[in-house]
Design a protein around this motif. Structure first.
Motif, PDB file in Angstrom:
ATOM      1  N   ASN A  87     -10.060  38.467  19.176  1.00  0.00           N
ATOM      2  CA  ASN A  87      -9.003  37.812  20.182  1.00  0.00           C
ATOM      3  C   ASN A  87      -8.856  38.770  21.379  1.00  0.00           C
ATOM      4  O   ASN A  87      -8.191  39.853  21.309  1.00  0.00           O
ATOM      5  CB  ASN A  87      -7.678  37.615  19.671  1.00  0.00           C
ATOM      6  CG  ASN A  87      -6.766  36.750  20.436  1.00  0.00           C
ATOM      7  OD1 ASN A  87      -6.805  37.069  21.961  1.00  0.00           O
ATOM      8  ND2 ASN A  87      -6.044  35.790  20.165  1.00  0.00           N
ATOM      9  N   CYS A  88      -9.637  38.566  22.419  1.00  0.00           N
ATOM     10  CA  CYS A  88      -9.569  39.325  23.647  1.00  0.00           C
ATOM     11  C   CYS A  88      -8.132  39.496  24.325  1.00  0.00           C
ATOM     12  O   CYS A  88      -7.839  40.547  24.731  1.00  0.00           O
ATOM     13  CB  CYS A  88     -10.691  38.543  24.616  1.00  0.00           C
ATOM     14  SG  CYS A  88     -12.228  38.691  24.278  1.00  0.00           S
ATOM     15  N   PHE A  89      -7.638  38.585  24.364  1.00  0.00           N
ATOM     16  CA  PHE A  89      -6.488  38.591  24.729  1.00  0.00           C
ATOM     17  C   PHE A  89      -5.416  39.477  24.077  1.00  0.00           C
ATOM     18  O   PHE A  89      -4.406  40.378  24.462  1.00  0.00           O
ATOM     19  CB  PHE A  89      -5.403  37.183  25.151  1.00  0.00           C
ATOM     20  CG  PHE A  89      -6.348  36.285  25.756  1.00  0.00           C
ATOM     21  CD1 PHE A  89      -7.240  36.566  26.873  1.00  0.00           C
ATOM     22  CD2 PHE A  89      -6.456  35.148  25.257  1.00  0.00           C
ATOM     23  CE1 PHE A  89      -8.035  35.802  27.638  1.00  0.00           C
ATOM     24  CE2 PHE A  89      -7.562  34.118  25.919  1.00  0.00           C
ATOM     25  CZ  PHE A  89      -8.146  34.525  27.043  1.00  0.00           C
ATOM     26  N   HIS A  90      -5.254  39.514  22.818  1.00  0.00           N
ATOM     27  CA  HIS A  90      -4.421  40.273  22.062  1.00  0.00           C
ATOM     28  C   HIS A  90      -4.899  41.610  22.095  1.00  0.00           C
ATOM     29  O   HIS A  90      -4.246  42.646  22.037  1.00  0.00           O
ATOM     30  CB  HIS A  90      -4.447  39.770  20.634  1.00  0.00           C
ATOM     31  CG  HIS A  90      -3.548  40.463  19.747  1.00  0.00           C
ATOM     32  ND1 HIS A  90      -3.677  41.555  18.897  1.00  0.00           N
ATOM     33  CD2 HIS A  90      -2.156  40.348  19.534  1.00  0.00           C
ATOM     34  CE1 HIS A  90      -2.826  41.920  18.247  1.00  0.00           C
ATOM     35  NE2 HIS A  90      -1.709  41.358  18.608  1.00  0.00           N
ATOM     36  N   ALA A  91      -6.349  41.837  21.948  1.00  0.00           N
ATOM     37  CA  ALA A  91      -6.920  43.065  21.998  1.00  0.00           C
ATOM     38  C   ALA A  91      -6.591  43.864  23.285  1.00  0.00           C
ATOM     39  O   ALA A  91      -6.320  45.122  23.281  1.00  0.00           O
ATOM     40  CB  ALA A  91      -8.454  43.245  21.791  1.00  0.00           C
ATOM     41  N   SER A 122      -2.604  39.609  29.679  1.00  0.00           N
ATOM     42  CA  SER A 122      -2.794  40.349  28.712  1.00  0.00           C
ATOM     43  C   SER A 122      -2.891  41.769  29.294  1.00  0.00           C
ATOM     44  O   SER A 122      -2.990  42.751  28.427  1.00  0.00           O
ATOM     45  CB  SER A 122      -3.860  40.261  27.796  1.00  0.00           C
ATOM     46  OG  SER A 122      -4.940  40.181  28.461  1.00  0.00           O
ATOM     47  N   GLY A 123      -3.008  41.766  30.624  1.00  0.00           N
ATOM     48  CA  GLY A 123      -3.173  43.436  31.098  1.00  0.00           C
ATOM     49  C   GLY A 123      -4.530  43.460  31.631  1.00  0.00           C
ATOM     50  O   GLY A 123      -5.079  44.473  32.025  1.00  0.00           O
ATOM     51  N   ALA A 124      -5.762  42.678  31.285  1.00  0.00           N
ATOM     52  CA  ALA A 124      -6.808  42.624  31.747  1.00  0.00           C
ATOM     53  C   ALA A 124      -6.959  43.155  33.267  1.00  0.00           C
ATOM     54  O   ALA A 124      -6.290  42.421  33.997  1.00  0.00           O
ATOM     55  CB  ALA A 124      -7.764  41.612  31.230  1.00  0.00           C
ATOM     56  N   SER A 125      -7.929  43.796  33.599  1.00  0.00           N
ATOM     57  CA  SER A 125      -8.319  43.999  35.090  1.00  0.00           C
ATOM     58  C   SER A 125      -9.346  43.020  35.704  1.00  0.00           C
ATOM     59  O   SER A 125      -8.934  42.920  36.780  1.00  0.00           O
ATOM     60  CB  SER A 125      -8.869  45.480  34.895  1.00  0.00           C
ATOM     61  OG  SER A 125      -8.171  46.442  34.366  1.00  0.00           O
ATOM     62  N   ALA A 126      -9.908  42.373  34.579  1.00  0.00           N
ATOM     63  CA  ALA A 126     -10.842  41.334  35.267  1.00  0.00           C
ATOM     64  C   ALA A 126     -11.060  40.181  34.218  1.00  0.00           C
ATOM     65  O   ALA A 126     -11.052  40.758  32.870  1.00  0.00           O
ATOM     66  CB  ALA A 126     -12.207  41.956  35.869  1.00  0.00           C
ATOM     67  N   TYR A 127     -11.590  39.158  34.633  1.00  0.00           N
ATOM     68  CA  TYR A 127     -12.003  38.106  33.714  1.00  0.00           C
ATOM     69  C   TYR A 127     -13.232  37.597  34.065  1.00  0.00           C
ATOM     70  O   TYR A 127     -13.565  37.357  35.423  1.00  0.00           O
ATOM     71  CB  TYR A 127     -11.076  36.908  33.747  1.00  0.00           C
ATOM     72  CG  TYR A 127     -11.255  35.750  32.737  1.00  0.00           C
ATOM     73  CD1 TYR A 127     -10.819  35.680  31.461  1.00  0.00           C
ATOM     74  CD2 TYR A 127     -12.085  34.633  33.203  1.00  0.00           C
ATOM     75  CE1 TYR A 127     -11.302  34.537  30.803  1.00  0.00           C
ATOM     76  CE2 TYR A 127     -12.731  33.686  32.492  1.00  0.00           C
ATOM     77  CZ  TYR A 127     -12.202  33.563  31.143  1.00  0.00           C
ATOM     78  OH  TYR A 127     -12.639  32.578  30.646  1.00  0.00           O
ATOM     79  N   ILE A 128     -14.489  37.757  33.295  1.00  0.00           N
ATOM     80  CA  ILE A 128     -15.659  37.218  33.632  1.00  0.00           C
ATOM     81  C   ILE A 128     -16.126  36.005  32.800  1.00  0.00           C
ATOM     82  O   ILE A 128     -16.029  36.205  31.626  1.00  0.00           O
ATOM     83  CB  ILE A 128     -16.583  38.294  33.617  1.00  0.00           C
ATOM     84  CG1 ILE A 128     -16.533  39.435  34.535  1.00  0.00           C
ATOM     85  CG2 ILE A 128     -17.907  37.575  34.062  1.00  0.00           C
ATOM     86  CD1 ILE A 128     -17.232  40.479  34.520  1.00  0.00           C
ATOM     87  N   SER A 129     -16.648  34.943  33.449  1.00  0.00           N
ATOM     88  CA  SER A 129     -17.161  33.874  32.627  1.00  0.00           C
ATOM     89  C   SER A 129     -18.554  34.288  32.087  1.00  0.00           C
ATOM     90  O   SER A 129     -19.281  35.075  32.983  1.00  0.00           O
ATOM     91  CB  SER A 129     -17.195  32.570  33.664  1.00  0.00           C
ATOM     92  OG  SER A 129     -17.996  31.590  33.025  1.00  0.00           O
TER      93      SER A 129
END
Length: 146
Positions: A87-91, A122-129
């Motif tokens: 789970n990317c968001f939890h990780a 979730s603190g991610a710096s970026a999101y890529i499709s």
């Protein structure tokens, strides 16, 4: 023994990499890949290693593995590819709690505002499709590592 050969023994790496770093100031950024999609990890590896500025320090298959390897390898960036085992968001949230300065990029097959917002929260710096990974990854990496 020459100074460059002593440095190579101490620091490791190839002479070519050391010369590039000394002459051109090229600092290779450490990247940890996470997700159970072997093809995606391979494609990301090819994109980043082709840039000459990134070193893939490890690969992780699930959240527990990525947390352990991030603590061990101390990467500059963790790329999280969503999968049933991750789970990317939890990780991302867990990684940012343990290493606040770590850059995290979430990669997903979903390209919608809900997922982008979840990545940001979730603190991610970026999101890529996923369908834009080859086009967007190099620019995203440059942007978040400034």
């Amino acid at each position: 023994m020459s100074i460059p050969s002593i440095l190579l023994k101490i620091l490791g790496g190839s002479e070519k990499e050391m010369i590039k770093t000394v002459m051109f100031g090229v600092e290779r950024r450490r990247v940890l890949l996470a997700g159970n999609n072997t093809s995606l990890r391979y494609m990301i590896r090819q994109i980043l290693e082709g840039q000459g500025r990134f070193e893939i320090v490890g690969e992780a298959l699930d959240e527990e593995d990525v947390l352990k390897k991030a603590a061990f390898y101390c990467p500059d960036v963790v790329l999280l590819g969503g999968s049933p085992n991750l789970n990317c968001f939890h990780a991302s949230n867990s990684l940012k709690k343990s290493q606040p300065n770590l850059k995290v990029v979430v990669i997903s097959s979903e390209d919608n505002e809900e997922y982008r917002k979840a990545a940001q929260e979730s603190g991610a710096s970026a999101y890529i499709s996923l369908d834009r990974i080859d086009k967007d990854l190099p620019g995203v990496m440059r942007s978040i590592l400034r």
